[in-house]
Design a protein around this motif. Structure first.
Motif, PDB file in Angstrom:
ATOM      1  N   VAL A 172      14.211  -7.640 -13.351  1.00  0.00           N
ATOM      2  CA  VAL A 172      15.153  -8.763 -13.293  1.00  0.00           C
ATOM      3  C   VAL A 172      14.591  -9.985 -14.024  1.00  0.00           C
ATOM      4  O   VAL A 172      15.234 -10.540 -14.907  1.00  0.00           O
ATOM      5  N   CYS A 173      13.382 -10.428 -13.637  1.00  0.00           N
ATOM      6  CA  CYS A 173      12.891 -11.696 -14.181  1.00  0.00           C
ATOM      7  C   CYS A 173      11.412 -11.710 -14.515  1.00  0.00           C
ATOM      8  O   CYS A 173      10.941 -12.671 -15.121  1.00  0.00           O
ATOM      9  N   TRP A 174      10.640 -10.680 -14.139  1.00  0.00           N
ATOM     10  CA  TRP A 174       9.251 -10.635 -14.565  1.00  0.00           C
ATOM     11  C   TRP A 174       8.858  -9.217 -14.939  1.00  0.00           C
ATOM     12  O   TRP A 174       9.484  -8.243 -14.546  1.00  0.00           O
ATOM     13  N   LEU A 175       7.825  -9.108 -15.721  1.00  0.00           N
ATOM     14  CA  LEU A 175       7.386  -7.822 -16.236  1.00  0.00           C
ATOM     15  C   LEU A 175       6.828  -6.943 -15.127  1.00  0.00           C
ATOM     16  O   LEU A 175       6.211  -7.453 -14.177  1.00  0.00           O
ATOM     17  N   PRO A 176       6.980  -5.629 -15.241  1.00  0.00           N
ATOM     18  CA  PRO A 176       6.371  -4.738 -14.257  1.00  0.00           C
ATOM     19  C   PRO A 176       4.857  -4.810 -14.335  1.00  0.00           C
ATOM     20  O   PRO A 176       4.285  -5.044 -15.412  1.00  0.00           O
ATOM     21  N   GLY A 177       4.191  -4.619 -13.204  1.00  0.00           N
ATOM     22  CA  GLY A 177       2.740  -4.707 -13.167  1.00  0.00           C
ATOM     23  C   GLY A 177       2.058  -3.780 -14.138  1.00  0.00           C
ATOM     24  O   GLY A 177       0.970  -4.085 -14.638  1.00  0.00           O
ATOM     25  N   LEU A 178       2.674  -2.646 -14.443  1.00  0.00           N
ATOM     26  CA  LEU A 178       2.078  -1.666 -15.350  1.00  0.00           C
ATOM     27  C   LEU A 178       1.990  -2.172 -16.793  1.00  0.00           C
ATOM     28  O   LEU A 178       1.312  -1.562 -17.617  1.00  0.00           O
ATOM     29  N   LEU A 179       2.680  -3.276 -17.093  1.00  0.00           N
ATOM     30  CA  LEU A 179       2.673  -3.807 -18.456  1.00  0.00           C
ATOM     31  C   LEU A 179       2.127  -5.227 -18.540  1.00  0.00           C
ATOM     32  O   LEU A 179       2.188  -5.851 -19.590  1.00  0.00           O
ATOM     33  N   GLN A 180       1.588  -5.745 -17.465  1.00  0.00           N
ATOM     34  CA  GLN A 180       1.120  -7.124 -17.450  1.00  0.00           C
ATOM     35  C   GLN A 180      -0.304  -7.251 -17.988  1.00  0.00           C
ATOM     36  O   GLN A 180      -1.152  -6.401 -17.746  1.00  0.00           O
ATOM     37  N   THR A 181      -0.563  -8.334 -18.707  1.00  0.00           N
ATOM     38  CA  THR A 181      -1.927  -8.686 -19.077  1.00  0.00           C
ATOM     39  C   THR A 181      -2.592  -9.355 -17.872  1.00  0.00           C
ATOM     40  O   THR A 181      -1.938  -9.727 -16.887  1.00  0.00           O
ATOM     41  N   GLU A 182      -3.908  -9.533 -17.969  1.00  0.00           N
ATOM     42  CA  GLU A 182      -4.626 -10.191 -16.870  1.00  0.00           C
ATOM     43  C   GLU A 182      -4.101 -11.609 -16.646  1.00  0.00           C
ATOM     44  O   GLU A 182      -3.895 -12.030 -15.505  1.00  0.00           O
ATOM     45  N   ALA A 183      -3.866 -12.356 -17.727  1.00  0.00           N
ATOM     46  CA  ALA A 183      -3.401 -13.736 -17.591  1.00  0.00           C
ATOM     47  C   ALA A 183      -2.015 -13.789 -16.944  1.00  0.00           C
ATOM     48  O   ALA A 183      -1.748 -14.653 -16.097  1.00  0.00           O
ATOM     49  N   TYR A 184      -1.130 -12.882 -17.343  1.00  0.00           N
ATOM     50  CA  TYR A 184       0.223 -12.859 -16.776  1.00  0.00           C
ATOM     51  C   TYR A 184       0.148 -12.524 -15.287  1.00  0.00           C
ATOM     52  O   TYR A 184       0.793 -13.179 -14.456  1.00  0.00           O
ATOM     53  N   ALA A 185      -0.636 -11.483 -14.937  1.00  0.00           N
ATOM     54  CA  ALA A 185      -0.750 -11.079 -13.534  1.00  0.00           C
ATOM     55  C   ALA A 185      -1.328 -12.208 -12.689  1.00  0.00           C
ATOM     56  O   ALA A 185      -0.840 -12.499 -11.590  1.00  0.00           O
ATOM     57  N   LEU A 227      -2.590   4.697 -15.148  1.00  0.00           N
ATOM     58  CA  LEU A 227      -1.537   5.707 -15.013  1.00  0.00           C
ATOM     59  C   LEU A 227      -0.846   5.942 -16.356  1.00  0.00           C
ATOM     60  O   LEU A 227      -0.370   7.047 -16.630  1.00  0.00           O
ATOM     61  N   LEU A 228      -0.801   4.906 -17.187  1.00  0.00           N
ATOM     62  CA  LEU A 228      -0.126   5.007 -18.481  1.00  0.00           C
ATOM     63  C   LEU A 228      -1.090   5.271 -19.628  1.00  0.00           C
ATOM     64  O   LEU A 228      -0.663   5.732 -20.689  1.00  0.00           O
ATOM     65  N   ARG A 265       0.811  -1.214   0.000  1.00  0.00           N
ATOM     66  CA  ARG A 265       0.000   0.000   0.000  1.00  0.00           C
ATOM     67  C   ARG A 265       0.850   1.273   0.000  1.00  0.00           C
ATOM     68  O   ARG A 265       0.489   2.254  -0.645  1.00  0.00           O
ATOM     69  N   HIS A 266       1.948   1.261   0.719  1.00  0.00           N
ATOM     70  CA  HIS A 266       2.784   2.463   0.751  1.00  0.00           C
ATOM     71  C   HIS A 266       3.343   2.762  -0.633  1.00  0.00           C
ATOM     72  O   HIS A 266       3.323   3.922  -1.086  1.00  0.00           O
ATOM     73  N   TYR A 267       3.799   1.718  -1.320  1.00  0.00           N
ATOM     74  CA  TYR A 267       4.310   1.952  -2.671  1.00  0.00           C
ATOM     75  C   TYR A 267       3.214   2.489  -3.579  1.00  0.00           C
ATOM     76  O   TYR A 267       3.448   3.407  -4.373  1.00  0.00           O
ATOM     77  N   MET A 268       2.014   1.927  -3.498  1.00  0.00           N
ATOM     78  CA  MET A 268       0.929   2.366  -4.367  1.00  0.00           C
ATOM     79  C   MET A 268       0.576   3.825  -4.123  1.00  0.00           C
ATOM     80  O   MET A 268       0.229   4.553  -5.051  1.00  0.00           O
ATOM     81  N   SER A 269       0.665   4.261  -2.871  1.00  0.00           N
ATOM     82  CA  SER A 269       0.386   5.673  -2.591  1.00  0.00           C
ATOM     83  C   SER A 269       1.445   6.559  -3.225  1.00  0.00           C
ATOM     84  O   SER A 269       1.147   7.654  -3.706  1.00  0.00           O
ATOM     85  N   LEU A 270       2.700   6.092  -3.272  1.00  0.00           N
ATOM     86  CA  LEU A 270       3.762   6.846  -3.941  1.00  0.00           C
ATOM     87  C   LEU A 270       3.538   6.872  -5.446  1.00  0.00           C
ATOM     88  O   LEU A 270       3.665   7.915  -6.087  1.00  0.00           O
ATOM     89  N   GLU A 271       3.200   5.732  -6.006  1.00  0.00           N
ATOM     90  CA  GLU A 271       3.006   5.624  -7.445  1.00  0.00           C
ATOM     91  C   GLU A 271       1.878   6.550  -7.905  1.00  0.00           C
ATOM     92  O   GLU A 271       1.956   7.169  -8.976  1.00  0.00           O
ATOM     93  N   ALA A 272       0.829   6.652  -7.088  1.00  0.00           N
ATOM     94  CA  ALA A 272      -0.304   7.504  -7.452  1.00  0.00           C
ATOM     95  C   ALA A 272       0.082   8.985  -7.468  1.00  0.00           C
ATOM     96  O   ALA A 272      -0.573   9.792  -8.124  1.00  0.00           O
ATOM     97  N   LYS A 273       1.161   9.351  -6.741  1.00  0.00           N
ATOM     98  CA  LYS A 273       1.594  10.747  -6.665  1.00  0.00           C
ATOM     99  C   LYS A 273       2.719  11.070  -7.644  1.00  0.00           C
ATOM    100  O   LYS A 273       3.106  12.235  -7.776  1.00  0.00           O
TER     101      LYS A 273
END
Length: 280
Positions: A111-124, A151-152, A94-102
């Motif tokens: 490193v080894c998996w896609l960032p959440g901002l670029l994931q499809t529903e199946a990947y997530a 956000l994007l 939650r703390h990170y999400m509050s930062l991301e929203a600002k």
């Protein structure tokens, strides 16, 4: 400052308040969920889930509800607050999400998996299923992750750059069709003017940050903070010297990465290889 006085007795949590208002508006009209669904052209079960707080739905259905109830954008405003509410995420994030929203811009190394901002529903969903999430909670967290992507893609999208280790693109989903969908989604997102995707091929050898998944967030006041992620938790880095150190290493990695154009070609080749694989 004295505590805020509660006048209405309704929830002060955005997500719960949104659900309460939907339920109140419908019951005051004496409408059933089934009748509401027939009137607006959506499956009535969606409205039930929205009123129970299982989902907040999308902007199109909320705009339709605003028009139906004559609430002049009130529900859409509540929906926007619910979408941005950090309480929808698991507590440790939650703390990170509050930062991301600002944030006003983001840049990232994977490193080894896609960032959440670029994931499809199946990947997530596949990624979250490797943890302890199940059932309704899994569905809620997948939906929350996908909503972050506004956000994007919203009206005022953030600038976002991600540098992906080749390992990210070699660690595929076992469902071939879902993996192809994810690669196609990367190509689509990479076409956006506010999104830059680069790939660091294995051929460059050892390099900095090879074991550190990190997101840099520039805030409205000009500060840059870093968020370092592990498989268990994440930690915020605030000290200027530490952020500068990570940023220097990030810059060196970015210099080693393929250009955005060549990275796109790399992703396209990966997609072509996936399309040639036999279905199991």
């Amino acid at each position: 400052m004295p505590p805020r006085r509660v006048i209405t007795g309704r929830s002060q949590e955005p997500r719960k308040r949104f659900a309460e208002e939907l339920r109140l508006l419908r019951t005051e009209r004496g409408e059933s969920l089934r009748r509401l669904g027939e009137t607006l052209g959506w499956d009535w079960s969606l409205f039930g889930k929205m009123e129970n707080g299982e989902t907040v739905g999308g902007p199109e259905v909320v705009q339709a509800l605003d028009q139906h109830y004559g609430t002049a954008g009130l529900l859409l405003a509540l929906w926007e607050l619910a979408v941005a509410d950090p309480a929808q995420f698991r507590e440790k994030y939650r703390h990170y999400m509050s930062l991301e929203a600002k944030a006003v811009s983001l840049w990232h190394y994977a490193v080894c998996w896609l960032p959440g901002l670029l994931q499809t529903e199946a990947y997530a969903r596949t990624l979250m299923e490797t943890g302890i999430l199940k059932g309704d909670e899994l569905t809620r967290q997948v939906e929350a992750r996908l909503r972050r992507q506004e956000l994007l893609t919203g009206a005022n999208p953030l600038g976002f750059r991600t540098v992906l280790s080749e390992t990210v693109l070699r660690t595929k989903l076992t469902n071939l069709a879902q993996w192809q969908e994810q690669l196609e989604h990367l190509l689509t997102m990479g076409d956006r003017r506010n999104v830059t995707i680069q790939v660091v091929p294995h051929s460059v050898g050892l390099y900095a940050l090879s074991s550190t998944d990190v997101m840099f967030l520039r805030l409205a006041d000009g500060r840059v903070v870093a968020w370092v992620e592990t498989g268990i938790s994440g930690s915020q880095i605030n000290a200027t010297a530490d952020v500068d150190y990570l940023q220097h290493r990030y810059d060196r990695v970015r210099d080693l990465a393929l250009s955005p154009a060549d990275s796109r070609k790399f992703i396209m080749r990966t997609l072509e290889e996936a399309q040639c694989e036999p279905s199991i």
